[in-house]
Motif scaffolding. Structure first.
Motif, PDB file in Angstrom:
ATOM      1  N   PRO A 190       0.783  -1.225   0.000  1.00  0.00           N
ATOM      2  CA  PRO A 190       0.000   0.000   0.000  1.00  0.00           C
ATOM      3  C   PRO A 190       0.825   1.291   0.000  1.00  0.00           C
ATOM      4  O   PRO A 190       1.889   1.331   0.617  1.00  0.00           O
ATOM      5  CB  PRO A 190      -0.791  -0.103   1.310  1.00  0.00           C
ATOM      6  CG  PRO A 190       0.062  -0.947   2.193  1.00  0.00           C
ATOM      7  CD  PRO A 190       0.773  -1.916   1.292  1.00  0.00           C
ATOM      8  N   THR A 191       0.343   2.303  -0.731  1.00  0.00           N
ATOM      9  CA  THR A 191       0.972   3.632  -0.745  1.00  0.00           C
ATOM     10  C   THR A 191       0.433   4.406   0.445  1.00  0.00           C
ATOM     11  O   THR A 191      -0.509   5.193   0.320  1.00  0.00           O
ATOM     12  CB  THR A 191       0.636   4.355  -2.049  1.00  0.00           C
ATOM     13  OG1 THR A 191      -0.780   4.263  -2.267  1.00  0.00           O
ATOM     14  CG2 THR A 191       1.356   3.731  -3.229  1.00  0.00           C
ATOM     15  N   ILE A 192       1.027   4.174   1.582  1.00  0.00           N
ATOM     16  CA  ILE A 192       0.464   4.684   2.837  1.00  0.00           C
ATOM     17  C   ILE A 192       1.384   5.719   3.474  1.00  0.00           C
ATOM     18  O   ILE A 192       2.595   5.505   3.590  1.00  0.00           O
ATOM     19  CB  ILE A 192       0.208   3.517   3.814  1.00  0.00           C
ATOM     20  CG1 ILE A 192      -0.982   2.681   3.337  1.00  0.00           C
ATOM     21  CG2 ILE A 192      -0.038   4.016   5.225  1.00  0.00           C
ATOM     22  CD1 ILE A 192      -1.328   1.532   4.243  1.00  0.00           C
ATOM     23  N   ASP A 193       0.802   6.813   3.909  1.00  0.00           N
ATOM     24  CA  ASP A 193       1.490   7.822   4.705  1.00  0.00           C
ATOM     25  C   ASP A 193       1.554   7.310   6.148  1.00  0.00           C
ATOM     26  O   ASP A 193       0.526   7.152   6.799  1.00  0.00           O
ATOM     27  CB  ASP A 193       0.693   9.130   4.632  1.00  0.00           C
ATOM     28  CG  ASP A 193       1.296  10.240   5.482  1.00  0.00           C
ATOM     29  OD1 ASP A 193       2.161   9.956   6.332  1.00  0.00           O
ATOM     30  OD2 ASP A 193       0.880  11.399   5.305  1.00  0.00           O
ATOM     31  N   PRO A 194       2.765   7.020   6.669  1.00  0.00           N
ATOM     32  CA  PRO A 194       2.862   6.419   8.011  1.00  0.00           C
ATOM     33  C   PRO A 194       2.255   7.282   9.114  1.00  0.00           C
ATOM     34  O   PRO A 194       1.667   6.756  10.057  1.00  0.00           O
ATOM     35  CB  PRO A 194       4.373   6.247   8.219  1.00  0.00           C
ATOM     36  CG  PRO A 194       4.967   6.312   6.864  1.00  0.00           C
ATOM     37  CD  PRO A 194       4.086   7.187   6.043  1.00  0.00           C
ATOM     38  N   ILE A 195       2.396   8.598   8.999  1.00  0.00           N
ATOM     39  CA  ILE A 195       1.847   9.484  10.041  1.00  0.00           C
ATOM     40  C   ILE A 195       0.327   9.429  10.020  1.00  0.00           C
ATOM     41  O   ILE A 195      -0.327   9.335  11.068  1.00  0.00           O
ATOM     42  CB  ILE A 195       2.355  10.920   9.836  1.00  0.00           C
ATOM     43  CG1 ILE A 195       3.879  10.969  10.018  1.00  0.00           C
ATOM     44  CG2 ILE A 195       1.672  11.869  10.806  1.00  0.00           C
ATOM     45  CD1 ILE A 195       4.496  12.331   9.736  1.00  0.00           C
TER      46      ILE A 195
ATOM     47  N   GLY B 271      -8.012   7.019  -2.439  1.00  0.00           N
ATOM     48  CA  GLY B 271      -7.530   6.189  -1.336  1.00  0.00           C
ATOM     49  C   GLY B 271      -6.167   5.611  -1.666  1.00  0.00           C
ATOM     50  O   GLY B 271      -5.729   5.649  -2.818  1.00  0.00           O
ATOM     51  N   HIS B 272      -5.510   5.093  -0.655  1.00  0.00           N
ATOM     52  CA  HIS B 272      -4.218   4.454  -0.900  1.00  0.00           C
ATOM     53  C   HIS B 272      -4.426   3.135  -1.636  1.00  0.00           C
ATOM     54  O   HIS B 272      -5.508   2.548  -1.596  1.00  0.00           O
ATOM     55  CB  HIS B 272      -3.462   4.231   0.408  1.00  0.00           C
ATOM     56  CG  HIS B 272      -4.239   3.482   1.455  1.00  0.00           C
ATOM     57  ND1 HIS B 272      -5.213   4.060   2.230  1.00  0.00           N
ATOM     58  CD2 HIS B 272      -4.187   2.182   1.847  1.00  0.00           C
ATOM     59  CE1 HIS B 272      -5.718   3.182   3.064  1.00  0.00           C
ATOM     60  NE2 HIS B 272      -5.127   2.016   2.850  1.00  0.00           N
TER      61      HIS B 272
END
Length: 298
Positions: free
Chosen positions: A7-12, A173-174
């Motif tokens: 997934p292309t996810i922003d960790p924060i 969405g991611h």
């Protein structure tokens, strides 16, 4: 193998969602838990102990089904946020299914190698570092124990993604990970014989408002390229109109339809193997497992 994949996810953003997610079991999560529990009929050996990872979000009704299937098994429930721990403590203190089950679930992390099954429903697709989570699951499982998990797949909300793309907006969405990549990650995490499959579920909604309400309960947009600021009422009305036009069910029911791809995974924890070198380090637990299981095959 690519160094970066969905997934292309922003960790924060993922950490923020994890702490703020509603402490309840969404309907879709419960439905997936029911379908995943039905697959346990193919497991021959009942676990002496099992772990439910994040039961509140994963489905408390699903927890009841698994507990009823394995009434003699000890159960550990792991909740990683304060809000979910409080909800789990309240829900599991006097469970309505207690007449079918034995020992009350323990709201704590199991020791290393303490459980024969780890159950994780609809969690992986919202995690920024899924391999680190898989490593935790691997540690909790005993040798020959097995993992049962589910998550959303790439075709989820494809209709909504198409609307955003056509309107020239940032991603809706991611990206969700393909089941074959999940299988690769399981092997990298130390699991063996991963079996992956998927199905698609179409949900219908009477209004755009109800559709978006359901999506907010399920998760949020963690894509790094998502809208960087709040949007106004005019944008919201534009979204409602686009959804009414583009997501209308072709059957003529007047409902709005949205696709959810559900991925199911199953894998075993094999006996540890030691690589022969001039100096080798083996943990005490791994050494005990190797002595119990004899020489590793293959």
């Amino acid at each position: 193998m690519p160094t970066e994949r969905p997934p292309t996810i922003d960790p924060i953003a993922a950490a923020r969602w994890h702490e703020s997610a509603p402490a309840l079991s969404p309907w879709l999560h419960e439905e997936v838990a029911r379908r995943m529990e039905d697959r346990l009929q193919w497991i021959r050996q009942a676990p002496a102990a099992w772990c439910h990872w994040e039961a509140v979000r994963g489905g408390l009704e699903g927890h009841a089904l698994v507990s009823a299937r394995y009434p003699k098994a000890r159960c550990f429930v792991v909740e990683t946020t304060r809000k979910a721990r409080e909800a789990a403590s309240q829900s599991l203190s006097k469970p309505w299914w207690s007449r079918w089950t034995g020992e009350q679930a323990r709201l704590e992390m199991p020791d290393e190698g303490a459980v024969q099954m780890l159950w994780a429903n609809m969690a992986l697709h919202m995690v920024a570092d899924p391999q680190a989570l898989m490593a935790q699951w691997h540690r909790a499982l005993a040798v020959d124990g097995y993992l049962m998990f589910s998550c959303l797949g790439p075709d989820t909300a494809k209709e909504l993604r198409a609307v955003y793309a056509d309107m020239g907006w940032p991603p809706a969405g991611h990206a969700f990970t393909d089941m074959h990549d999940w299988g690769d990650m399981l092997v990298q995490a130390g699991f063996a014989e991963p079996v992956m499959d998927m199905e698609r579920i179409t949900l219908t909604f009477a209004t755009p408002q109800r559709l978006l309400e359901e999506l907010r309960e399920l998760g949020c947009n963690l894509h790094p390229g998502r809208f960087a600021a709040l949007r106004g009422r005019a944008w919201r009305e534009q979204l409602y109109k686009a959804l009414e036009q583009r997501l209308i069910d072709r059957s003529g029911s007047g409902q709005l339809s949205l696709t959810f791809e559900i991925i199911y995974g199953h894998a075993f924890k094999p006996a540890p193997r030691v690589r022969v070198s001039s100096s080798s380090a083996v943990s005490l637990n791994d050494m005990r497992a190797m002595l119990r299981n004899g020489p590793a095959r293959g």
